[in-house]
Design a protein around this motif. Structure first.
Motif, short mmCIF file in Angstrom:
data_model
loop_
_atom_site.label_atom_id
_atom_site.label_comp_id
_atom_site.label_asym_id
_atom_site.label_seq_id
_atom_site.Cartn_x
_atom_site.Cartn_y
_atom_site.Cartn_z
N GLU A 160 0.86 -1.01 0.03
CA GLU A 160 0.10 -0.11 -0.17
C GLU A 160 0.74 1.32 -0.06
O GLU A 160 0.56 2.26 -0.63
CB GLU A 160 -0.85 0.06 1.24
CG GLU A 160 -1.94 -1.01 1.19
CD GLU A 160 -3.03 -0.98 2.39
OE1 GLU A 160 -4.04 -1.59 2.42
OE2 GLU A 160 -2.48 -0.56 3.45
N VAL A 161 2.00 1.28 0.80
CA VAL A 161 2.75 2.43 0.93
C VAL A 161 3.48 2.74 -0.31
O VAL A 161 3.78 3.67 -0.97
CB VAL A 161 3.93 2.25 1.88
CG1 VAL A 161 4.71 3.41 2.10
CG2 VAL A 161 2.98 2.47 3.38
N VAL A 170 2.57 12.03 -1.63
CA VAL A 170 2.82 11.64 -0.15
C VAL A 170 3.99 12.38 0.19
O VAL A 170 5.03 12.40 -0.65
CB VAL A 170 2.82 10.28 0.21
CG1 VAL A 170 3.16 10.10 1.53
CG2 VAL A 170 1.73 9.42 -0.10
N PRO A 171 4.11 13.40 1.29
CA PRO A 171 5.25 14.07 1.51
C PRO A 171 6.31 13.07 1.80
O PRO A 171 6.25 11.90 2.62
CB PRO A 171 4.80 14.73 2.85
CG PRO A 171 3.39 14.78 2.64
CD PRO A 171 2.88 13.66 2.08
N GLY A 268 -3.79 4.16 11.86
CA GLY A 268 -4.52 5.35 11.54
C GLY A 268 -3.97 6.02 10.57
O GLY A 268 -4.60 6.76 9.64
N GLU A 269 -2.59 6.44 10.39
CA GLU A 269 -1.87 6.94 9.38
C GLU A 269 -2.20 6.60 8.06
O GLU A 269 -2.42 7.11 7.01
CB GLU A 269 -0.44 7.26 9.68
CG GLU A 269 -0.25 8.17 11.04
CD GLU A 269 1.35 8.32 11.26
OE1 GLU A 269 2.11 8.11 10.61
OE2 GLU A 269 1.40 8.48 12.46
N LEU A 270 -1.84 5.22 8.13
CA LEU A 270 -1.85 4.48 6.59
C LEU A 270 -3.47 4.71 5.88
O LEU A 270 -3.60 4.45 4.68
CB LEU A 270 -1.60 3.11 6.86
CG LEU A 270 -0.22 3.09 6.86
CD1 LEU A 270 0.53 1.37 7.10
CD2 LEU A 270 0.67 3.79 5.93
N ALA A 271 -4.37 4.57 6.83
CA ALA A 271 -5.98 4.92 6.56
C ALA A 271 -5.75 5.96 5.50
O ALA A 271 -6.66 5.97 4.66
CB ALA A 271 -6.71 4.90 7.39
N ARG A 274 -4.88 4.89 1.96
CA ARG A 274 -5.74 4.40 1.21
C ARG A 274 -6.74 5.18 0.96
O ARG A 274 -7.48 4.88 -0.39
CB ARG A 274 -6.47 3.21 2.17
CG ARG A 274 -5.45 2.05 2.79
CD ARG A 274 -6.19 0.90 3.24
NE ARG A 274 -6.64 1.24 4.61
CZ ARG A 274 -5.89 0.87 5.62
NH1 ARG A 274 -4.51 0.74 5.70
NH2 ARG A 274 -6.48 1.23 6.92
N TRP A 275 -7.06 6.14 1.37
CA TRP A 275 -8.06 7.14 1.05
C TRP A 275 -7.61 7.89 -0.06
O TRP A 275 -8.35 7.97 -1.26
CB TRP A 275 -8.44 8.17 2.15
CG TRP A 275 -9.58 9.21 1.80
CD1 TRP A 275 -9.33 10.44 2.03
CD2 TRP A 275 -10.84 9.06 1.58
NE1 TRP A 275 -10.50 11.21 1.59
CE2 TRP A 275 -11.34 10.52 1.33
CE3 TRP A 275 -11.58 7.94 1.27
CZ2 TRP A 275 -12.87 10.30 1.00
CZ3 TRP A 275 -12.98 8.12 1.03
CH2 TRP A 275 -13.35 9.32 0.81
N LEU A 276 -6.29 7.99 -0.06
CA LEU A 276 -5.59 8.80 -1.36
C LEU A 276 -5.76 7.86 -2.56
O LEU A 276 -6.08 8.04 -3.67
CB LEU A 276 -4.32 8.94 -1.10
CG LEU A 276 -3.23 9.48 -2.33
CD1 LEU A 276 -3.71 10.66 -3.05
CD2 LEU A 276 -1.89 9.70 -1.92
N LEU A 277 -5.40 6.63 -2.35
CA LEU A 277 -5.46 5.68 -3.34
C LEU A 277 -6.70 5.34 -3.70
O LEU A 277 -7.07 5.06 -5.07
CB LEU A 277 -5.05 4.17 -2.95
CG LEU A 277 -3.24 4.16 -2.63
CD1 LEU A 277 -2.97 2.81 -1.99
CD2 LEU A 277 -2.53 4.42 -3.82
#
Length: 314
Positions: A160-161, A170-171, A268-271, A274-277
């Motif tokens: 995902e990352v 992503v910054p 929580g950060e990786l959510a 996933r929203w971006l994707l």
């Protein structure tokens, strides 16, 4: 076209023989994947009817029904200290699939911002989540839902990352931070458990100061228990979160997972990734812009925390 409340009430009367619909109402938060209504019968009993809005939601509903059937014995035995929806009838839909009806679970959605530290609701919430994570994993396996080993789950997060990185949105500092945490193998040595998979405040019902029910079991998997804690650790006050986690750890039978909270915060950060994707894949520019703004805010926040930490230990 969404089904009208009257159409949903008619489905409920088909699904539950003898149900005499007296009134029907839309719920406060109907959602998008299902057409939902609350049907009140002549005896003032309240029933929830859900009809999938598409084929994907229909498949998810069928998987959820399998899980709910398995959960029923654990609620009856007291192993789960809260109620879950228990379908009592179904109505076949003209386009395929079926609508499900269950008795409404008393309670109102959890207000995380009002959660207070101490032995009350925060502790009860911790015990409820721990009881969920103590369920036998065979419950998910037998329902044909995904089961992940710890290493496999870490690899999914890495994928995902990597995909989010390829968007260029992503910054860089935030991306490096995620990559470092995912490369820390020790952090990802956890015992997979039954995980709800889509917990939000709206899905946790509260009555008389206790967790009365949990809704929305269509994304249940065997995976990282940290995923079910991330929304709380992000939204609750630090003091309330501490009370949740203390009660949670006391209720769990396995040895303490030293990296549980770190993984929960990362989840929580990786959510946001996933929203971006989701926005990128669907071509929804509003979602992409929203995700980018939140990622930039997160980047600024983590930078300030790192600066404070460096100043403290300088």
């Amino acid at each position: 076209m969404p089904r009208s409340p009257l159409a949903l009430a008619a489905l409920a009367t088909v699904a539950v023989p003898g149900l005499d619909a007296y009134d029907v109402r839309r719920p406060a938060q109907p959602g998008t994947d299902y057409d939902v209504a609350v049907v009140i019968d002549a005896h003032r009993r309240r029933w929830v009817v859900r009809a999938p809005a598409g084929a994907a939601a229909g498949a998810a509903l069928e998987a959820e029904v399998e899980v709910l059937d398995a959960l029923a014995e654990h609620t009856a035995s007291g192993a789960l200290p809260f109620a879950v929806p228990q379908p009592v009838g179904f109505a076949h839909l003209p386009e395929g699939g079926r609508a499900a009806v269950h008795a409404e679970i008393p309670g109102t959605p959890l207000r995380v911002d009002a959660l207070q530290p101490g032995p009350g609701l925060a502790a009860d919430l911790g015990r409820a989540l721990a009881a969920l994570h103590e369920l036998p994993t065979s419950l998910v396996e037998n329902a044909g839902l995904p089961v992940y080993e710890a290493t496999e789950y870490r690899q999914r997060r890495q994928a995902e990352v990597d995909e989010a990185a390829r968007t260029g949105k992503v910054p860089p500092a935030l991306l490096r931070r995620w990559e470092e945490l995912l490369e820390d193998v020790a952090m990802w040595r956890f015992r997979p458990t039954v995980v709800h998979g889509d917990l939000t405040a709206e899905r946790v019902l509260v009555a008389d100061g206790r967790v009365s029910g949990i809704l929305g079991w269509g994304d249940t998997v065997v995976a990282d228990p940290a995923d079910d804690l991330s929304w709380l650790l992000v939204a609750a006050s630090p003091e309330a979160a501490d009370s949740v986690m203390e009660a949670y750890q006391l209720r769990r039978t396995e040895l303490t997972d030293p990296h549980l909270q770190r993984r929960a915060l990362l989840a929580g950060e990786l959510a946001l990734a996933r929203w971006l994707l989701y926005g990128v894949r669907s071509g929804n520019t509003e979602v992409v812009e929203d995700a980018v703004a939140m990622l930039e805010d997160l980047d600024e926040h983590t930078r300030s925390l790192d600066a404070e930490s460096s100043a403290t230990y300088a």
